[in-house]
Design a protein around this motif. Structure first.
Motif, short mmCIF file in Angstrom:
data_model
loop_
_atom_site.label_atom_id
_atom_site.label_comp_id
_atom_site.label_asym_id
_atom_site.label_seq_id
_atom_site.Cartn_x
_atom_site.Cartn_y
_atom_site.Cartn_z
N ASP A 134 0.83 -1.20 0.00
CA ASP A 134 0.00 0.00 0.00
C ASP A 134 0.87 1.25 0.00
N VAL A 135 0.25 2.36 -0.41
CA VAL A 135 0.90 3.66 -0.41
C VAL A 135 0.08 4.59 0.48
N VAL A 136 0.77 5.36 1.32
CA VAL A 136 0.09 6.37 2.13
C VAL A 136 0.72 7.72 1.83
N GLU A 137 -0.03 8.76 2.11
CA GLU A 137 0.45 10.10 1.79
C GLU A 137 0.00 11.08 2.88
N THR A 138 0.84 12.06 3.15
CA THR A 138 0.53 13.08 4.16
C THR A 138 -0.44 14.10 3.57
N ALA A 165 -1.02 -0.83 11.38
CA ALA A 165 0.19 -1.54 10.94
C ALA A 165 1.03 -0.67 10.02
N ASP A 166 0.36 0.10 9.16
CA ASP A 166 1.09 1.01 8.28
C ASP A 166 1.78 2.11 9.08
N LEU A 167 1.08 2.65 10.04
CA LEU A 167 1.66 3.72 10.87
C LEU A 167 2.85 3.21 11.66
N PHE A 168 2.75 2.01 12.18
CA PHE A 168 3.86 1.43 12.95
C PHE A 168 5.09 1.28 12.07
N GLY A 183 6.31 -0.85 3.41
CA GLY A 183 7.00 -2.08 3.04
C GLY A 183 6.77 -3.30 3.89
N TRP A 184 5.88 -3.24 4.91
CA TRP A 184 5.79 -4.42 5.78
C TRP A 184 5.34 -5.70 5.06
N PRO A 185 4.52 -5.66 3.99
CA PRO A 185 4.23 -6.92 3.30
C PRO A 185 5.47 -7.57 2.68
N ARG A 186 6.41 -6.75 2.19
CA ARG A 186 7.66 -7.29 1.68
C ARG A 186 8.49 -7.89 2.83
N ASP A 187 8.54 -7.17 3.96
CA ASP A 187 9.28 -7.67 5.11
C ASP A 187 8.76 -9.05 5.52
N ALA A 188 7.44 -9.17 5.57
CA ALA A 188 6.84 -10.45 5.98
C ALA A 188 7.13 -11.55 4.97
N ALA A 189 7.05 -11.21 3.69
CA ALA A 189 7.31 -12.21 2.65
C ALA A 189 8.76 -12.68 2.71
N TRP A 190 9.70 -11.75 2.90
CA TRP A 190 11.10 -12.13 2.94
C TRP A 190 11.42 -12.90 4.22
N HIS A 242 10.57 0.25 -5.47
CA HIS A 242 11.83 -0.13 -4.85
C HIS A 242 11.59 -0.74 -3.46
N VAL A 243 12.52 -1.58 -3.03
CA VAL A 243 12.40 -2.29 -1.76
C VAL A 243 13.12 -1.53 -0.65
N ALA A 244 12.45 -1.39 0.48
CA ALA A 244 13.12 -0.86 1.68
C ALA A 244 14.00 -1.99 2.21
N ILE A 245 15.19 -2.11 1.65
CA ILE A 245 16.00 -3.31 1.81
C ILE A 245 16.48 -3.50 3.25
N ASP A 246 16.72 -2.40 3.97
CA ASP A 246 17.15 -2.52 5.36
C ASP A 246 16.03 -3.03 6.25
N ALA A 247 14.79 -2.65 5.95
CA ALA A 247 13.66 -3.14 6.72
C ALA A 247 13.47 -4.64 6.49
N ALA A 248 13.60 -5.08 5.25
CA ALA A 248 13.48 -6.51 4.94
C ALA A 248 14.58 -7.30 5.64
N ALA A 249 15.79 -6.75 5.64
CA ALA A 249 16.91 -7.43 6.30
C ALA A 249 16.64 -7.62 7.78
#
Length: 326
Positions: A134-138, A165-168, A183-190, A242-249
């Motif tokens: 998902d995408v969120v915007e201010t 969950a998005d806010l966290f 990026g949390w769905p990518r984190d969970a998948a990885w 693009h992937v938030a690669i540090d979060a996935a790690a």
């Protein structure tokens, strides 16, 4: 009425006639990855596979799992690149939601999900960037709201407040206001993919960013027939971010190493330097082959292109033996 980007991406990419699952065409018809760019990429990965095999003590069966396998290009190239003493022990698995392609080596198992237990190596090249998010915007009041998109026109509107969950996730991983790809769905998948490796290595190769360099306007885009296009989620184009690669790690929770592809490939012997002119005089044919390889290597290690991709490598159960893979 619009829907959230995560649902829109899921339908556009993996729905009944989605971009990645229809049989009439494949991803290679629309964009170029390291796998498609040159066999040098698979050759370098094959050297990593050999080193993982050695670190594991050369097990009787070595699981080689390609996640986001496309039409089987990488797993096919890897099998052709491995030495015979290892190739005979390989258990090749391709994980992809598209149907099994015609002509694929019958030794390759084709499945929709990652095997539950892997001893060997899991490789995911440009997979996480297509895991829907998902995408969120201010908004004008400083509140984060979910971005909704029309699945036919691509027109965006702001919807309800962002989910907890998005806010966290954004509070930890995306500094400042703006447009945020959650990026949390990518984190969970990885994390789930890495958890399937009982002993061995999980390697993610993808384009991404780290917390200090998050783009204010995000990266969501589309690709069609080799061109970058607007990310309209109607199934006609790739939709990627693009992937938030540090979060996935961090989500995977195991020892890991993050380097740019340029550094990793150079350490594995992929060098874009031009061959010596002396070789042209003594072996013209060899010079032309070396020149061709140098051009391919330069593309794979280009710091403004494929060379900027991240290699995120997790080692599981290898101890110090897993520290010198490249």
């Amino acid at each position: 009425m619009g829907v959230g980007w995560r649902l829109a991406m899921e339908t556009a990419l993996y729905g009944g006639d989605g971009f990645f699952v229809r049989e009439s065409e494949g991803p290679a018809d629309h964009f170029r990855t390291s796998v498609h760019a040159s066999p040098l990429f698979a050759g370098a990965l094959a050297r990593v596979v050999e080193r993982v095999d050695e670190a594991l003590g050369r097990p009787r069966a070595f699981d080689l799992v390609d996640v986001g396998a496309g039409r089987g290009e990488l797993i096919t190239a890897l099998l052709a690149s491995l030495p015979g003493r290892l190739a005979g022990r390989i258990n090749p698995v391709a994980v992809e939601r598209a149907p099994r392609p015609a002509g694929l080596d019958p030794a390759v198992r084709w499945r929709r999900d990652v095997p539950a237990e892997i001893t060997g190596m899991l490789i995911a090249t440009e997979w996480l960037d297509n895991v829907p998010l998902d995408v969120v915007e201010t908004d004008e009041h400083g509140r984060l709201r979910k971005v909704l998109v029309d699945r036919v026109t691509g027109t965006e509107t702001l919807g309800a407040a962002a989910d907890p969950a998005d806010l966290f996730w954004t509070s930890r991983w995306w500094p400042g206001p703006g447009r945020i790809e959650v990026g949390w769905p990518r984190d969970a998948a990885w994390a789930e993919a890495v958890a399937s490796v009982r002993r061995g290595v999980a390697l993610c190769v993808d384009y991404g960013h780290v917390k200090a360099d998050r783009p204010v306007l995000g990266t969501l885009t589309g690709y069609r027939q080799g061109r970058q296009v607007s990310p309209v989620p109607d199934g006609s184009c790739d939709v990627t971010a693009h992937v938030a690669i540090d979060a996935a790690a961090c989500a995977a929770g195991t020892p890991h190493r993050m380097v740019r592809q340029r550094e990793a490939l150079r350490a594995l012997g992929v060098d874009g330097s031009r061959p010596s002119l002396e070789l042209a005089r003594t072996d013209p044919g060899g010079y032309l082959r070396a020149l061709s390889n140098a051009g391919a290597a330069a593309e794979l290690t280009d710091p403004d292109g494929l060379g900027s991709h991240w290699w995120l490598c997790h080692t599981i159960g290898l101890g110090e033996r897993g520290t010198m893979l490249w």
